[in-house]
Design a protein around this motif. Sequence first.
Motif, PDB file in Angstrom:
ATOM      1  N   LEU A 131      43.998  37.314  38.921  1.00  0.00           N
ATOM      2  CA  LEU A 131      44.268  38.091  40.135  1.00  0.00           C
ATOM      3  C   LEU A 131      44.568  39.553  39.870  1.00  0.00           C
ATOM      4  CD1 LEU A 131      46.494  35.516  42.049  1.00  0.00           C
ATOM      5  CD2 LEU A 131      44.022  35.852  42.206  1.00  0.00           C
ATOM      6  N   SER A 188      41.278  41.383  41.208  1.00  0.00           N
ATOM      7  CA  SER A 188      40.447  40.501  42.031  1.00  0.00           C
ATOM      8  C   SER A 188      39.385  41.260  42.814  1.00  0.00           C
ATOM      9  CB  SER A 188      41.325  39.701  42.994  1.00  0.00           C
ATOM     10  OG  SER A 188      42.044  40.568  43.855  1.00  0.00           O
ATOM     11  N   ASN A 248      35.627  39.477  43.691  1.00  0.00           N
ATOM     12  CA  ASN A 248      35.704  38.612  44.861  1.00  0.00           C
ATOM     13  C   ASN A 248      34.574  38.803  45.873  1.00  0.00           C
ATOM     14  OD1 ASN A 248      36.456  41.060  45.947  1.00  0.00           O
ATOM     15  ND2 ASN A 248      38.406  40.361  46.768  1.00  0.00           N
ATOM     16  N   MET A 299      39.596  33.116  47.723  1.00  0.00           N
ATOM     17  CA  MET A 299      39.789  34.564  47.734  1.00  0.00           C
ATOM     18  C   MET A 299      38.496  35.351  47.911  1.00  0.00           C
ATOM     19  SD  MET A 299      42.802  35.567  45.082  1.00  0.00           S
ATOM     20  CE  MET A 299      42.617  37.248  45.636  1.00  0.00           C
TER      21      MET A 299
END
Length: 413
Positions: A30, A33, A37, A115
Amino acid sequence: MIDIIRYELRRSPFFWALGPMVILTLTLLLRESDLWNRVWPEASVQVIAAATQLTGVTVAATAAWSAQRVHRGNTTELLYAAARPRWQIELIHLFGTLLYSATPLAVAALVATFMMTPEVPSGSLWPSYIGLGLLSMVIIASLGHAVGSIIKSRLASPIAAALSFGPLFVLSLFVPHYGEATKEVSPQALVVRAVFAVICLSVAIFISTTARRGATLSLPRIAISVALPVGAFALVMVGPPQQYRPPPSNPSCAQAGQTDVCVWPDNAALLPEAVRATAQVNKALEGIISAPDLVAEQGLAVSHRPNSLQLDVIPGASWESYLSLMSYSITSHQCASNNQETNYLGVMASSKMYVWLRSAVIGGMQDPYWDPSNLTAADRQEVESILGKPRTDQVEWARTQIGLIENCRDQHR
């Protein structure tokens, strides 16, 4: 059998290590990200990279510590006298280790899936990449288990961690670092890693069941001794885990004025940023050079025109990435003139034009961190001074720089 497995899972040191392993994996996943994503293959690689690199080193160390429990409790002889064959006991032990080792990967995959941004093309994490990550965990966990079975010293865990660090980080033998849309998992590499994982698992079980009393030479021992180095050699020789994909038949395209902009279908969510960067670059270059007819990512089967730009496909692409790629493609000198003065002028003009073009689009001087390495303080002051002048003066200056670049390119041809 279920009760035995449940008992094994409760007594494993992974029971206490699992929480930190999951936290470490999610922290690595993360931290950036926004770079993955919007592209499924990039997300897939970042999932397995987060779950198998630093976490993989932890798995190897913990697996070694777990395998050492027979040494710490002096229960080796009791295990050989047990009702169940020793290999079954070790197989259950390894099953628990592998189940715990795969859990951070499963959690990371689930989190990454949720996500992904709404504009990402329909799809999912690539099973081939997830399979590559699982095979890597089998190899690393088996390595740690084997080290812990052989070495009685408390140094077994650090040794297992050190042995896993090289293949995971230094050589990148098991998982790639990036998942550009132009690449996919090589079938040959996947098969070789699957075979090597089976070999490592067999070695771990064999060593843990024979590492006593200096076991004599036997056919299985000879087979294991040959299979392991052969498998490792094949792993190295088959090459990287990725290969280039064939061009897609349906690239994602849009228009920025008169310029067609095309990206890989997997990068469709990035197309608006590529279009935006193209439109801004074209506007900055009005009256200096003609706008390109086509801006396309490399590897696409699109009809290339004389006035077209090919952009590298990079992981985590953004508006600024496309701006930099376009600026570099337009201003690159590609000069190898025998005339040193022409070469020097072309190189410096290219560097100044690159900084000017990016700064003109951004609306101010770019951060010096992104300047070409050969740009001097005086050159930067020149560009900054030009940016403060009227548009007509900027166009005249830019035409002069383009002329120096083209002169160098002509001599290069």
